[in-house]
Design an enzyme around this catalytic site. Structure first.
Site, PDB file in Angstrom:
ATOM      1  N   ASP A  96     -13.575 -27.590   8.644  1.00 39.94           N
ATOM      2  CA  ASP A  96     -14.242 -27.619   7.399  1.00 39.94           C
ATOM      3  C   ASP A  96     -14.159 -29.085   6.818  1.00 39.94           C
ATOM      4  OD1 ASP A  96     -14.812 -27.025   4.475  1.00 39.94           O
ATOM      5  OD2 ASP A  96     -14.291 -24.820   5.340  1.00 39.94           O
ATOM      6  N   HIS A 127     -14.032 -27.947  -0.522  1.00 37.82           N
ATOM      7  CA  HIS A 127     -14.349 -26.889   0.346  1.00 37.82           C
ATOM      8  C   HIS A 127     -13.490 -26.438   1.243  1.00 37.82           C
ATOM      9  CE1 HIS A 127     -17.023 -24.485   2.932  1.00 37.82           C
ATOM     10  NE2 HIS A 127     -17.868 -24.299   1.937  1.00 37.82           N
ATOM     11  N   SER A 153     -19.455 -19.153   2.581  1.00 38.56           N
ATOM     12  CA  SER A 153     -18.292 -19.965   2.885  1.00 38.56           C
ATOM     13  C   SER A 153     -16.883 -19.424   2.380  1.00 38.56           C
ATOM     14  CB  SER A 153     -18.345 -21.411   2.287  1.00 38.56           C
ATOM     15  OG  SER A 153     -19.189 -22.236   3.019  1.00 38.56           O
TER      16      SER A 153
END
Length: 608
Positions: A165, A238, A575
């Site tokens: 990520d 994220h 996600s």
């Protein structure tokens, strides 16, 4: 002048000029080689798997030999080589022209040569684990299924999950290692240091961290310091969000900005070990982070060697590629051979048919669905009519303000028949908007900024996705989103009243709403674009408005205009659903360490 001085001076000048010319020559050659490479594209040359006991130098020389045969010089071949995969995966990435790529593809030992894809992160958890019956929102293990699974799995304490990520924010309370046992002896990874990240940021929770830049910088140039940390540290948010959803420790009284979604934040496997592989980077403030295949494949090569048990990859693409030309498919195949479970997001390009990505049959593709929690905000129109909106924007009750429809306050010539009423940037008149509540037919973060720019005091948006699901984000002015059926009600009120007004009330968290779950409106759909007879996605999990840890280096909206700092944030997307499945896969791996990756995938799909 002394003759000795003149001779010495001449010799010095000669040596200086020789060195100066040598430096100029080197710079010229380097710039020339760089220019040659920039005219080419990044390709991945896949050669299968390493065998035997070759050392790294021999492997890299073998990889260079393919390039030497198509390049004009050995130096050019070396300059255009990006990654040489040396542990498990046999192959390399390099700058090639289409003609050179075609030539290499015909060489002995080459399985495939393909253009490297640039995948993206698309960000689109106190309640989700409770909703899936794994644990209670207050942290108590009172449900039979959740208690049995978690206790049998020892909360995942000996399982290592590799998270591919945007990095991690190690200071988050979700990643503290208090009371955790020593790092498993099977771990062979490292804690790579870099900007604002050193070995002390790894612990018994974050047991390893690496970052990958070669492919990214080959295409985009050096990482911009204002945009990114050149290290495993997460600037985007994220990666921190997904990692904490998988294995975050239990943190009481966690909530998003404004106190929404308050409760005990926890990962699904709170004692699992996290290994961070940063493969995604932000090239521009207005663009999504990019995750080049060349770097991701290098992370696969390291993660398999490091000893991870599960790989969680919340990265998708807009299209699917044949398996032999897909970096994620290739990397996950080598992981599968070692019974490493690979879980991927299915993508956020729905509801378009055949929009699903990550479709290789040996990995787990995860779609996104809702949970039984909404954030309700009441709107009272001037005639007393009540409309229920959705918001996670913190604000106090607004006064009664004039209400206008965006169609009536647009700057002439700034919209078309397609864009009118949608509050696109630069379309609203400051003179007509100032001091008013604006209704936009559809809207999200950029539309909220436009209302704010034009001087609006608040905004009401129609849900851009339609259906039941609203993707929440904290706007920079008071605002709420109404469901599709309520848009016509508000427009009708505005058109049929001489002085329409509206009052917005703050949002509140409501749990136990239904129906739930339903599929999130953005989640990518099948059929599988590569092989329609193989169903994809494999499974769905909570991915709509999920609370999890966040970086303190990026605001909750990720906008330059937003200067707010949060420790936990609400995000939506496949996600967010992917790490839910990764966590449960880790728990199953802890209970059944002898189960194959395929057995765990089957168990999840048939009992989920």
């Amino acid at each position: 002048m002394d003759a000795k001085f003149i001779i010495t001076s001449c010799n010095f000048n000669k040596r200086f000029m020789e060195k100066y010319l040598a430096v100029l020559c080197f710079l010229f050659i380097s710039l020339h080689m760089k220019a040659l490479c920039e005219e080419r594209q990044v390709y991945i040359v896949y050669l299968g798997e390493h065998s035997g006991n070759r050392n790294f130098e021999e492997i890299e020389e073998h990889h260079r030999s393919f390039l030497h045969s198509v390049k004009g010089s050995k130096q050019e071949a070396e300059t255009c080589l990006i990654h040489s995969y040396k542990h498990i995966i046999n192959g390399f990435s390099a700058f090639l022209t289409p003609e050179e790529a075609s030539t290499v593809s015909e060489m002995d030992g080459v399985i495939s040569v393909f253009r490297s894809q640039t995948r993206r992160l698309r960000l689109q958890t106190t309640r989700s684990w409770d909703f899936t019956n794994l644990l209670e929102a207050n942290g108590d293990l009172s449900r039979v299924n959740g208690e049995k699974l978690l206790q049998r799995a020892s909360y995942g304490k000996d399982v290592i999950v590799g998270v591919f990520d945007s990095g991690i924010w190690p200071e988050s309370r979700s990643f503290n290692d208090e009371g955790m046992e020593p790092v498993p002896k099977s771990w062979k990874g490292t804690c790579q240091q870099g900007i604002a990240f050193n070995s002390s940021h790894c612990n018994r929770k974050i047991i390893g961290a690496r970052y990958y830049l070669k492919h990214y910088e080959a295409e985009h140039g050096p990482v911009k310091e204002k945009m990114e940390f050149r290290s495993p540290r997460d600037k985007n948010g994220h990666g921190t969000h997904t990692a904490s959803t998988i294995g975050g420790r239990r943190v009481p009284n966690a909530s998003s900005l404004g106190g929404f979604a308050n409760g005990t934040a926890s990962g699904g496997a709170p004692l699992v070990r996290l290994a961070i592989y940063k493969v995604c980077w932000q090239p521009d403030p207005l663009d999504e982070p990019v995750c080049p295949d060349g770097d991701t494949l290098a992370a696969f090569d390291d993660a398999i060697k490091d000893g991870v048990h599960v790989i969680s990859l919340s990265i998708g693409s807009y299209t699917s590629s044949p398996y032999a030309e897909d970096g994620t498919a290739i990397g996950s195949l080598h992981a599968l051979k070692r019974d490493i479970i690979v879980v991927c997001s299915a993508g956020n390009s729905g509801p378009t048919p055949s929009s699903v990505s990550n479709v290789a049959p040996w990995l787990i593709s995860v779609g996104a669905s809702s949970i039984d929690r909404i954030f309700q905000s009441t709107i009272v129109l001037g005639n007393g009519l009540i409309v229920q909106g959705r918001t996670v924007t913190p604000f106090r009750k607004t006064k009664k303000y004039p209400l206008v429809y965006a169609v009536d306050v647009e700057i002439p010539g700034k919209t078309t028949n397609v864009t009118t009423g949608r509050c696109f940037p630069g379309t609203l008149s400051k003179k007509l908007v100032k001091g008013k509540v604006v209704f936009c037919w559809v809207g999200f973060i950029s539309q909220a900024l436009e209302v704010r720019r034009a001087g609006g005091v608040a905004a009401i948006f129609g849900n851009p996705y339609g259906g039941k699901g609203v993707v929440e984000s904290p706007f920079l002015l008071p605002g709420t989103t109404v469901l599709q059926n309520d848009r016509a009600t508000i427009v009708s009120y505005i058109l049929n009243n001489e002085n329409p007004t509206a009052t917005l009330f703050p949002g509140r968290t409501i749990i136990g709403t239904g129906p739930a779950p339903f599929m999130a409106p953005f989640t990518a759909l099948g059929p599988n674009g590569i092989e329609p007879n193989i169903l994809k996605p494999d499974i769905t999990a909570p991915g709509l408005n999920i609370l999890a840890a966040w970086t303190e280096a990026s605001p909750p909206t990720q906008l330059l205009q937003d200067h707010r700092v949060v420790k936990y944030n609400i995000g939506s997307g496949t996600s967010m659903s992917c790490p839910h499945v990764s966590a449960v896969a880790a728990l199953l791996k802890a209970i059944h360490p002898d189960w194959s990756s395929a057995a765990i995938r089957s168990s999840l799909m048939t009992t989920g």
